[in-house]
Design a protein around this motif. Structure first.
Motif, PDB file in Angstrom:
ATOM      1  N   LEU A  92     -65.775  66.398   2.372  1.00 45.82           N
ATOM      2  CA  LEU A  92     -64.845  65.411   1.824  1.00 45.82           C
ATOM      3  C   LEU A  92     -63.648  65.231   2.756  1.00 45.82           C
ATOM      4  N   ALA A  93     -63.085  66.335   3.233  1.00 43.86           N
ATOM      5  CA  ALA A  93     -61.944  66.253   4.141  1.00 43.86           C
ATOM      6  C   ALA A  93     -62.316  65.517   5.420  1.00 43.86           C
ATOM      7  N   ASN A  94     -63.498  65.772   5.927  1.00 46.74           N
ATOM      8  CA  ASN A  94     -63.949  65.099   7.141  1.00 46.74           C
ATOM      9  C   ASN A  94     -64.120  63.602   6.902  1.00 46.74           C
ATOM     10  N   LYS A  95     -64.696  63.223   5.757  1.00 45.24           N
ATOM     11  CA  LYS A  95     -64.865  61.796   5.445  1.00 45.24           C
ATOM     12  C   LYS A  95     -63.512  61.094   5.334  1.00 45.24           C
ATOM     13  N   ILE A  96     -62.578  61.721   4.640  1.00 45.20           N
ATOM     14  CA  ILE A  96     -61.261  61.114   4.474  1.00 45.20           C
ATOM     15  C   ILE A  96     -60.543  61.026   5.816  1.00 45.20           C
ATOM     16  N   ALA A  97     -60.650  62.077   6.608  1.00 42.44           N
ATOM     17  CA  ALA A  97     -59.933  62.114   7.881  1.00 42.44           C
ATOM     18  C   ALA A  97     -60.474  61.094   8.872  1.00 42.44           C
ATOM     19  N   LYS A 144     -62.292  67.392  -6.965  1.00 40.42           N
ATOM     20  CA  LYS A 144     -63.061  67.908  -8.101  1.00 40.42           C
ATOM     21  C   LYS A 144     -64.446  67.266  -8.187  1.00 40.42           C
ATOM     22  N   GLN A 145     -64.589  66.048  -7.672  1.00 41.52           N
ATOM     23  CA  GLN A 145     -65.877  65.360  -7.709  1.00 41.52           C
ATOM     24  C   GLN A 145     -66.822  65.838  -6.611  1.00 41.52           C
ATOM     25  N   SER A 146     -66.242  66.352  -5.543  1.00 38.73           N
ATOM     26  CA  SER A 146     -67.043  66.738  -4.383  1.00 38.73           C
ATOM     27  C   SER A 146     -67.454  68.199  -4.467  1.00 38.73           C
ATOM     28  N   GLY A 147     -68.667  68.474  -4.054  1.00 44.41           N
ATOM     29  CA  GLY A 147     -69.135  69.845  -4.027  1.00 44.41           C
ATOM     30  C   GLY A 147     -68.742  70.572  -2.749  1.00 44.41           C
ATOM     31  N   ASN A 148     -68.472  69.821  -1.691  1.00 53.00           N
ATOM     32  CA  ASN A 148     -68.152  70.406  -0.395  1.00 53.00           C
ATOM     33  C   ASN A 148     -66.806  69.852   0.068  1.00 53.00           C
ATOM     34  N   ILE A 165     -55.612  61.148  -1.853  1.00 51.85           N
ATOM     35  CA  ILE A 165     -57.035  60.845  -2.053  1.00 51.85           C
ATOM     36  C   ILE A 165     -57.841  62.137  -2.108  1.00 51.85           C
ATOM     37  N   PHE A 166     -57.518  63.070  -1.215  1.00 47.60           N
ATOM     38  CA  PHE A 166     -58.227  64.347  -1.202  1.00 47.60           C
ATOM     39  C   PHE A 166     -58.050  65.087  -2.526  1.00 47.60           C
ATOM     40  N   GLU A 167     -56.825  65.124  -3.030  1.00 47.38           N
ATOM     41  CA  GLU A 167     -56.563  65.818  -4.288  1.00 47.38           C
ATOM     42  C   GLU A 167     -57.294  65.155  -5.449  1.00 47.38           C
TER      43      GLU A 167
END
Length: 174
Positions: free
Chosen positions: A32-37, A24-28, A18-20
């Motif tokens: 993004l990693a924090n939201k996914i985690a 590209k869509q996320s600026g930060n 999901i992160f990969e």
């Protein structure tokens, strides 16, 4: 973004995939990693829910004890400062209670930091109020330890305050 993460998890993708896909869509990337985690697709176990209820009770007990300490020891010396402390404790307790109730990573991490600072405050005043300080330290340490154990159980891929990284600098999600 949350909806996309939810949909991708329903498709069976791992957090790393999901992160990969969304990088590209996320600026930060850190956000993004924090939201996914911190996204929990499934429900928590019964034992974790029970421990969280105990933690909520400890949170309220610690707040009531702190308000009593402020009312009985600070208000007689400085009334305005004491009442400000009581109001601040009440407001902070509401925020921490909501964070712990929602079982959010930020709620657990911030409550751990509160417990550390409260324990340090009680240790500082040990010479003036020994019995009160011992009870306050015990409440703060037990709340902090329980909060840390629940946080580690719910979010094993998170460090103390943020997403873990491996030696290559890539995020660890599983």
């Amino acid at each position: 973004m949350d909806y996309q993460i939810k949909e991708l998890m329903k498709q069976g993708l791992s957090r790393n995939e999901i992160f990969e896909q969304l990088r590209k869509q996320s600026g930060n990337q850190m956000r993004l990693a924090n939201k996914i985690a911190t996204f929990e697709p499934g429900s928590s176990s019964r034992r974790t829910v029970l421990l969280n209820r105990v933690l909520l009770t400890l949170c309220l007990l610690q707040a009531c004890f702190g308000i009593w300490v402020i009312y009985s020891n600070v208000v007689p010396m400085d009334e305005e400062f004491g009442w400000q402390g009581i109001v601040a404790t009440f407001i902070l307790t509401i925020f921490y209670f909501v964070g712990l109730f929602r079982m959010s990573f930020t709620g657990y991490a911030s409550f751990i930091l509160l417990c550390i600072s409260v324990a340090a405050g009680y240790v500082y005043f040990f010479n003036y109020f020994p019995v009160v300080s011992v009870v306050g330290v015990l409440l703060a340490i037990s709340g902090g330890a329980l909060s840390y154990s629940i946080k580690v159980r719910l979010f094993p891929h998170m460090g103390f305050m943020d997403v873990k990284k491996d030696e290559n600098g890539t995020y660890i999600f599983e």
